[in-house]
Write an enzyme that holds these catalytic residues in place. Sequence first.
Site, PDB file in Angstrom:
ATOM      1  CD  GLU A  40      36.425  34.463  26.591  1.00  0.00           C
ATOM      2  OE1 GLU A  40      37.621  34.610  26.088  1.00  0.00           O
ATOM      3  OE2 GLU A  40      36.323  34.489  27.895  1.00  0.00           O
ATOM      4  CE  LYS A 115      40.201  37.267  26.008  1.00  0.00           C
ATOM      5  NZ  LYS A 115      40.015  36.445  26.485  1.00  0.00           N
ATOM      6  CB  CYS A 151      36.881  37.548  28.568  1.00  0.00           C
ATOM      7  SG  CYS A 151      36.963  36.875  30.265  1.00  0.00           S
TER       8      CYS A 151
END
Length: 267
Positions: A40, A115, A151
Amino acid sequence: MKIAVVQMTTGPDSVENLAHALGKLEEAATQGARLVVFPEATSQAFDSGRLDTQAQDLEGPFASGLREAARAHGVTLVAGMFRPADTVEREGKTIERVYNTALITGPDIHRGYDKIHTFDAYSYRESDTVKPGAELVLFDVEGVTVGVATCYDIRFPEQFRDLARQGAEVIVVPTSWMDGPEKLYQWRTLTAARALDSTSWIVAAGQARPGGAEMAGQATGPTGIGHSCVVGPTGRREAEAGYEPEIIVYDLDLEQVAKARKSLPVL
């Protein structure tokens, strides 16, 4: 399928980060990887300045540079970047938010996953500057279906189960994991749990720990803890990096997915 996990430290400049990533891509491709996963925030590290000033769309120089290199090497790659999103008002301030995007590019693909779960925890509010995505993304590499998460998504089991239900046998997770007390323990537990939840391979690429092992365990912003990993569909940790920059190359046995789903039909 041979994959590579690139654990690296990026900085504030997207041009320098692109050059760094291109070197790592060549190194991974030379070792035979067909899918290369970067962390990321590969385009610009968190806590290194405003994200909107260097945010680019998928036709911008950062994504295009990676696309050209991926096609030249005949590999597919996933790398974290930021794209322009929207404008919001926060406490009297006008903020140009971005999408936290996992770029997916290669010979036959060029798209992104935004995300879904923004990191609003531990006194950090990613949603102030990052607009959440809303759609799951899957893609194919040499006949293998791959899902994407980023993440903080790893704390949400249903996303991984839904990806597996849609056919994912491998789920890649670009990450910039916050260090601090018990954070490494949580990271190891969560990656194993999501592999078990989805009976899929988890391939997680994290930012290396700024300052290396000497800084380990100290509470800092979401700038990396290292410990990128490859976890099998029964939860076993097959490979793991340390705190420093490193490339893991690993040959995934996709038959393990079918065996796990037959013996553990949790989906």
